[in-house]
Write a protein that holds these residues in place. Structure first.
Motif, PDB file in Angstrom:
ATOM      1  N   VAL A   1      13.443  56.085   6.572  1.00 18.72           N
ATOM      2  CA  VAL A   1      12.379  55.372   5.861  1.00 18.72           C
ATOM      3  C   VAL A   1      12.796  53.938   5.579  1.00 18.72           C
ATOM      4  N   ALA A   2      14.008  53.745   5.089  1.00 16.77           N
ATOM      5  CA  ALA A   2      14.473  52.395   4.763  1.00 16.77           C
ATOM      6  C   ALA A   2      14.562  51.524   6.014  1.00 16.77           C
ATOM      7  N   ILE A   3      15.009  52.101   7.115  1.00 14.82           N
ATOM      8  CA  ILE A   3      15.090  51.336   8.361  1.00 14.82           C
ATOM      9  C   ILE A   3      13.702  50.872   8.792  1.00 14.82           C
ATOM     10  N   VAL A   4      12.729  51.778   8.750  1.00 17.62           N
ATOM     11  CA  VAL A   4      11.383  51.437   9.210  1.00 17.62           C
ATOM     12  C   VAL A   4      10.723  50.433   8.268  1.00 17.62           C
ATOM     13  N   THR A   5      10.877  50.619   6.964  1.00 22.32           N
ATOM     14  CA  THR A   5      10.219  49.697   6.036  1.00 22.32           C
ATOM     15  C   THR A   5      10.827  48.303   6.125  1.00 22.32           C
ATOM     16  N   ARG A   6      12.138  48.209   6.267  1.00 19.89           N
ATOM     17  CA  ARG A   6      12.763  46.888   6.365  1.00 19.89           C
ATOM     18  C   ARG A   6      12.383  46.175   7.669  1.00 19.89           C
ATOM     19  N   LEU A   7      12.287  46.939   8.750  1.00 15.94           N
ATOM     20  CA  LEU A   7      11.853  46.339  10.001  1.00 15.94           C
ATOM     21  C   LEU A   7      10.380  45.928   9.907  1.00 15.94           C
ATOM     22  N   SER A   8       9.555  46.769   9.294  1.00 14.80           N
ATOM     23  CA  SER A   8       8.134  46.438   9.129  1.00 14.80           C
ATOM     24  C   SER A   8       7.955  45.190   8.273  1.00 14.80           C
ATOM     25  N   ASP A   9       8.758  45.065   7.228  1.00 17.57           N
ATOM     26  CA  ASP A   9       8.661  43.892   6.362  1.00 17.57           C
ATOM     27  C   ASP A   9       8.972  42.619   7.141  1.00 17.57           C
ATOM     28  N   ARG A  10       9.954  42.699   8.046  1.00 12.23           N
ATOM     29  CA  ARG A  10      10.273  41.531   8.871  1.00 12.23           C
ATOM     30  C   ARG A  10       9.130  41.184   9.824  1.00 12.23           C
ATOM     31  N   LEU A  11       8.456  42.202  10.320  1.00 13.94           N
ATOM     32  CA  LEU A  11       7.399  41.968  11.296  1.00 13.94           C
ATOM     33  C   LEU A  11       6.063  41.616  10.651  1.00 13.94           C
ATOM     34  N   PHE A  12       5.750  42.255   9.519  1.00 16.42           N
ATOM     35  CA  PHE A  12       4.405  42.137   8.955  1.00 16.42           C
ATOM     36  C   PHE A  12       4.372  41.550   7.548  1.00 16.42           C
ATOM     37  N   GLY A  13       5.532  41.480   6.890  1.00 15.69           N
ATOM     38  CA  GLY A  13       5.564  41.029   5.505  1.00 15.69           C
ATOM     39  C   GLY A  13       5.058  39.613   5.349  1.00 15.69           C
ATOM     40  N   GLY A  14       4.332  39.377   4.256  1.00 14.20           N
ATOM     41  CA  GLY A  14       3.822  38.043   3.975  1.00 14.20           C
ATOM     42  C   GLY A  14       2.600  37.660   4.770  1.00 14.20           C
ATOM     43  N   ALA A  15       2.064  38.607   5.558  1.00 15.35           N
ATOM     44  CA  ALA A  15       0.852  38.293   6.322  1.00 15.35           C
ATOM     45  C   ALA A  15      -0.305  38.037   5.367  1.00 15.35           C
ATOM     46  N   ASP A  16      -1.098  37.025   5.661  1.00 12.38           N
ATOM     47  CA  ASP A  16      -2.173  36.611   4.754  1.00 12.38           C
ATOM     48  C   ASP A  16      -3.529  37.188   5.134  1.00 12.38           C
ATOM     49  N   GLY A  17      -3.546  38.099   6.071  1.00  9.00           N
ATOM     50  CA  GLY A  17      -4.802  38.680   6.506  1.00  9.00           C
ATOM     51  C   GLY A  17      -5.316  38.071   7.788  1.00  9.00           C
ATOM     52  N   ALA A  18      -4.786  36.928   8.163  1.00  7.66           N
ATOM     53  CA  ALA A  18      -5.227  36.301   9.408  1.00  7.66           C
ATOM     54  C   ALA A  18      -4.682  37.053  10.624  1.00  7.66           C
ATOM     55  N   ARG A  19      -3.524  37.674  10.463  1.00  5.23           N
ATOM     56  CA  ARG A  19      -2.934  38.469  11.541  1.00  5.23           C
ATOM     57  C   ARG A  19      -3.405  39.917  11.423  1.00  5.23           C
ATOM     58  N   ASN A  20      -3.615  40.541  12.565  1.00 11.57           N
ATOM     59  CA  ASN A  20      -4.045  41.935  12.587  1.00 11.57           C
ATOM     60  C   ASN A  20      -2.818  42.842  12.492  1.00 11.57           C
ATOM     61  N   VAL A  21      -2.286  42.973  11.275  1.00  9.89           N
ATOM     62  CA  VAL A  21      -1.116  43.819  11.034  1.00  9.89           C
ATOM     63  C   VAL A  21      -1.370  44.647   9.779  1.00  9.89           C
ATOM     64  N   PRO A  22      -0.712  45.797   9.655  1.00  5.08           N
ATOM     65  CA  PRO A  22      -0.926  46.631   8.467  1.00  5.08           C
ATOM     66  C   PRO A  22      -0.463  45.939   7.192  1.00  5.08           C
ATOM     67  N   GLN A  23      -1.258  46.095   6.146  1.00  2.00           N
ATOM     68  CA  GLN A  23      -0.952  45.495   4.854  1.00  2.00           C
ATOM     69  C   GLN A  23      -0.355  46.564   3.942  1.00  2.00           C
ATOM     70  N   ALA A  24       0.890  46.358   3.509  1.00  2.00           N
ATOM     71  CA  ALA A  24       1.547  47.350   2.652  1.00  2.00           C
ATOM     72  C   ALA A  24       2.664  46.675   1.876  1.00  2.00           C
ATOM     73  N   ASP A  25       3.035  47.291   0.776  1.00  2.00           N
ATOM     74  CA  ASP A  25       4.189  46.851  -0.004  1.00  2.00           C
ATOM     75  C   ASP A  25       5.405  47.598   0.534  1.00  2.00           C
ATOM     76  N   TRP A  26       6.031  47.037   1.555  1.00  2.00           N
ATOM     77  CA  TRP A  26       7.097  47.737   2.270  1.00  2.00           C
ATOM     78  C   TRP A  26       8.285  48.031   1.369  1.00  2.00           C
ATOM     79  N   ALA A  27       8.641  47.122   0.481  1.00  2.00           N
ATOM     80  CA  ALA A  27       9.783  47.360  -0.422  1.00  2.00           C
ATOM     81  C   ALA A  27       9.486  48.521  -1.357  1.00  2.00           C
ATOM     82  N   ALA A  28       8.262  48.606  -1.852  1.00  2.00           N
ATOM     83  CA  ALA A  28       7.901  49.713  -2.734  1.00  2.00           C
ATOM     84  C   ALA A  28       7.963  51.040  -1.991  1.00  2.00           C
ATOM     85  N   LEU A  29       7.512  51.059  -0.742  1.00  2.00           N
ATOM     86  CA  LEU A  29       7.554  52.294   0.046  1.00  2.00           C
ATOM     87  C   LEU A  29       8.995  52.726   0.313  1.00  2.00           C
ATOM     88  N   GLU A  30       9.889  51.761   0.513  1.00  2.00           N
ATOM     89  CA  GLU A  30      11.294  52.110   0.737  1.00  2.00           C
ATOM     90  C   GLU A  30      11.900  52.820  -0.470  1.00  2.00           C
TER      91      GLU A  30
END
Length: 773
Positions: free
Chosen positions: A558-587
């Motif tokens: 779980v931690a590996i996936v959430t940290r990788l997801s945060d690098r790929l999708f974190g901070g997206a403002d909605g303009a990019r078509n990526v999943p919106q989630a609080d990755w650190a909270a999920l970890e």
């Protein structure tokens, strides 16, 4: 205390062959389990660890997916479960110094047993382009490398994301979300190579790609047909369920090319009867069927039932057929046209015995059919399983107690991974729910299954390969093609607990990310986290490890996936078509992940509450719960299937690949196959004594195996596996058997089951060649 890992590979010259056993488990199983546990864990650690296996407040066995009853034994594990736990909870360690001492070429030169025996991985490692050895890398740097490689691909389909059945529901759900956030459905998994045929046939005929029975149904069945399965090795705790069914008066028919000790007699080590009084005889009839003859067997059973109905009446459940099924008339006409003598030829069983088997089904008020790889890894596996369903529908044996279909899954969460989204062909309803929950649009185009992923790598279309658990190289067919394809990739990433062969087959760069196992404490957010898994019968329960991790430098999946997801999708403002989630909270709080699963996947209502405190969540199952069928017409479907079976050329054999008793999937626990009489080696091929003689060989001779594949374009391809000892064995004439992964090299990549695409590892045409002096 635990012993050191072996220095050398298996020495096949020291192999010994003895007569096979006719009884399973008992004292030898207990002693062997304790021996391996002591070697890997030491005495005290073994006791602490094994007593928590499959307990309500313990951890789920990392081995098979056989379910537990609500009432647990103190020792709720089998011999091979103990081996699986010992392998994971071992005190042996593979630290950075190990990789400094062993080049990738050196690792590639060792066998699978040696690699697995070295111990648990402790630190992230990277193989730089042009390097000969892995070197340590920090977690941040490793994840940065992976994220950058994924950003640099020109097309999302240039990345492939494999999943092993060990992955938890929580990790698998986030992993599929990451993959779909990247923009692809390239989610091949181990199901593609085992029960994909089951899912294809069952989804088409009864509207759900899972079994329809519970563990209580197993106990209450009047007749159990165990076809293409060896529970004594692959699912030993199933033997306890079969014993209970026998004690309640059930009959058991075992259908298999090889006689298996686990279906002859079971000495239950938890009972006086098992340990002192000789145990329990299980199979009332052993049907020694030819490889690939199972469809013919179930057509014969159906034909017997239909003829008995015509002559005597009272055989079929007409009320069920009329109210809940479609296609009966077409099925009846197709079966009437099948010739009894062709059914006998296809099965290798006499017409009289086929009638006797059919009569046993006729006389049973409630029948369950269980199966595994012996039915799913043929070209005609999906039609075979449709005919299994046909037989059960005739007597209304779906949706009532003690009756139904039971595909026995292998790895302990392989079914759960599929439930939460690990699938290359996701349903629109699932994707729409995922879109709503994470405020993006997931890709709709189907992705690669395992075989198509290998084809894409072979053709240079894949730049990044990531494996969440498993041992891709040793699990897949056509080993040479797989290895060549992986070497064409720019980056290979493996999330692993232990060293395996896949780590020695690299792209231009490779990364190993060590992760927690089932037995390890997973402490995140200031508290111990629990994960959940789904067993072979659709029951979801929690698992929580208690052991200190092998090193402080491990992350959970779980931690590996959430940290990788945060690098790929974190901070997206909605303009990019990526999943919106609080990755650190999920970890740091897996309950939040389960809340997302509940919102996306039907049947997970009150998920957290129901798995808390050792509870079980039974997922809805329409055919079982209410005789409702999610098919095109809302009914269970009879199907008319043309009879198929293998035709073996003169001077050739039909080979099936299988496990030894000291093995689970690609993990080799030891050198023996106790039940089949093999000690100290693995390179054996089991052949009928008359075939050995008629082909001009002698028992014990060393031969090469050469597979012959007639490709659709007319090309005849050959593949070779060298140096196998011939062992005269009870198997149908023209059939042979040998262990995988050693014989995976013989299985052609393009030889797959119709519809499901599963490799045909139980239908490989081979010839024997005498080795040069």
């Amino acid at each position: 205390m635990a012993t050191k890992p072996p220095v050398d590979d298996i020495d096949e010259t020291k192999m010994r062959v003895a007569p096979p056993k006719n009884v399973a488990v008992g004292v030898p199983a207990v002693l062997h389990a304790l021996q391996i546990s002591q070697q890997q864990m030491g005495v005290l650690r073994s006791a602490r660890t094994l007593l928590r296996v499959n307990q309500k407040h313990g951890y789920d066995c990392p081995g098979c997916a056989w379910p537990e009853t609500d009432r647990r034994h103190v020792a709720e594990f089998c011999e091979n479960g103990a081996k699986a736990v010992a392998e994971e909870a071992t005190l042996r360690r593979v630290e950075p110094e190990f990789f400094a001492a062993h080049s990738v070429d050196d690792l590639a030169g060792h066998d699978d047993w040696w690699l697995g025996q070295q111990g648990r991985l402790t630190h992230p490692m990277i193989l730089d382009e042009g390097a000969t050895h892995y070197r340590p890398i920090s977690w941040d740097d490793a994840l940065d490398v992976i994220a950058q490689a994924l950003r640099e691909i020109d097309d999302p389909d240039e990345a492939v994301f494999y999943t092993s059945g060990r992955t938890s529901n929580e990790a698998a759900f986030l992993y599929q979300l990451l993959v779909r956030g990247v923009g692809t459905n390239n989610l091949p998994d181990c199901s593609n190579m085992c029960h994909e045929s089951s899912g294809s046939a069952l989804g088409e005929t009864i509207g759900i790609g899972k079994g329809t029975v519970t563990i209580e149904d197993m106990h209450d069945a009047s007749l159990l047909i165990i076809a293409g399965q060896n529970p004594g090795t692959n699912h030993p705790r199933m033997l306890s369920a079969l014993e209970k069914a026998k004690q309640r008066g059930a009959k058991i028919i075992a259908v298999n090319p090889l006689p298996e000790a686990g279906l002859m007699r079971f000495e239950n080590p938890q009972t006086v009867r098992g340990m002192i009084l000789g145990g329990t005889a299980l199979a009332d009839r052993f049907v020694q069927i030819r490889l690939g003859g199972d469809q013919a067997l179930f057509q014969a059973i159906g034909k017997h039932l239909l003829e008995a109905e015509e002559h005597d009446g009272g055989v079929l459940d007409h009320a069920f057929i009329d109210a809940h099924t479609s296609g009966f008339d077409a099925y009846r006409a197709a079966i009437a046209a099948v010739d009894w003598h062709e059914l006998a030829t296809a099965t290798g069983i006499t017409v009289d015995e086929l009638h006797e088997i059919g009569e046993a089904v006729r006389e049973s008020p409630s029948t369950i059919v269980c199966w595994a790889m012996g039915l799913t890894q043929h070209k005609h596996s999906v039609p075979t399983l449709r005919d299994v369903v046909n037989v059960l529908l005739l007597q209304g044996n779906i949706g009532r107690p003690g009756a139904g279909v039971c595909p026995v899954r292998g790895h302990s969460n392989v079914q759960g991974d599929r439930t939460v989204g690990i699938y290359e062909k996701p349903a629109e309803a699932f994707l729409a729910a995922l879109d709503d929950e994470f405020a993006f649009r997931a890709p709709r185009e189907h992705g690669y299954d395992t075989v198509n992923a290998i084809r894409a790598m072979r053709d240079g279309k894949v730049r990044v390969f990531m494996g969440m658990g498993g041992n891709f190289v040793s699990a897949t067919p056509d080993t040479a093609v797989v290895e060549d394809g992986l070497r064409r990739c720019g980056l290979i990433v493996h999330v692993s607990t232990k060293l395996n062969r896949s780590h020695a087959v690299t792209g231009r760069r490779a990364i190993i990310l060590p992760t927690l196992g089932r037995t390890d404490r997973d402490r995140r957010g200031g508290r111990d986290q629990r994960i959940t898994v789904e067993d072979s019968m659709g029951a979801v329960h929690a698992s929580r490890g208690r052991l200190a991790p092998p090193s402080d430098d491990l992350l959970s999946e779980v931690a590996i996936v959430t940290r990788l997801s945060d690098r790929l999708f974190g901070g997206a403002d909605g303009a990019r078509n990526v999943p919106q989630a609080d990755w650190a909270a999920l970890e740091h709080d897996y309950a939040l992940i389960r809340a997302h699963i509940e919102a996306v996947v039907p049947g997970f209502d009150d998920y957290e509450k129901r798995v808390a405190k050792g509870g079980t969540l039974h997922l809805p199952n329409g055919p079982r719960d209410s005789r409702s069928f999610d098919t095109a017409d809302g009914k269970a479907r009879f199907t008319a299937n043309e009879l198929e079976y293998p035709h073996i050329p003169e001077g050739r054999l039909l080979l099936q690949t299988l496990r030894s008793h000291d093995q689970y999937n690609t993990t080799i626990y030891g050198k023996d196959d106790r039940y089949r009489g093999i000690t100290g080696g693995r390179r054996v091929v089991f052949v009928h004594a008359d075939d050995i003689r008629d082909l001009g060989f002698t028992d014990g001779e060393i031969v090469d195996l050469v597979s012959e594949w007639h490709a659709p374009d007319g090309d005849v391809q050959e593949r070779r596996a060298d140096a196998f000892r011939l062992v005269a064995y009870s198997t149908p004439r023209g059939n042979a058997a040998a262990y995988f992964p050693e014989t995976n090299v013989l299985v052609p990549l393009d030889s797959v089951a119709d519809v499901s695409g599963t490799p045909t590892s139980k239908s490989v045409i081979v010839r024997l060649e005498r080795r040069a002096a």
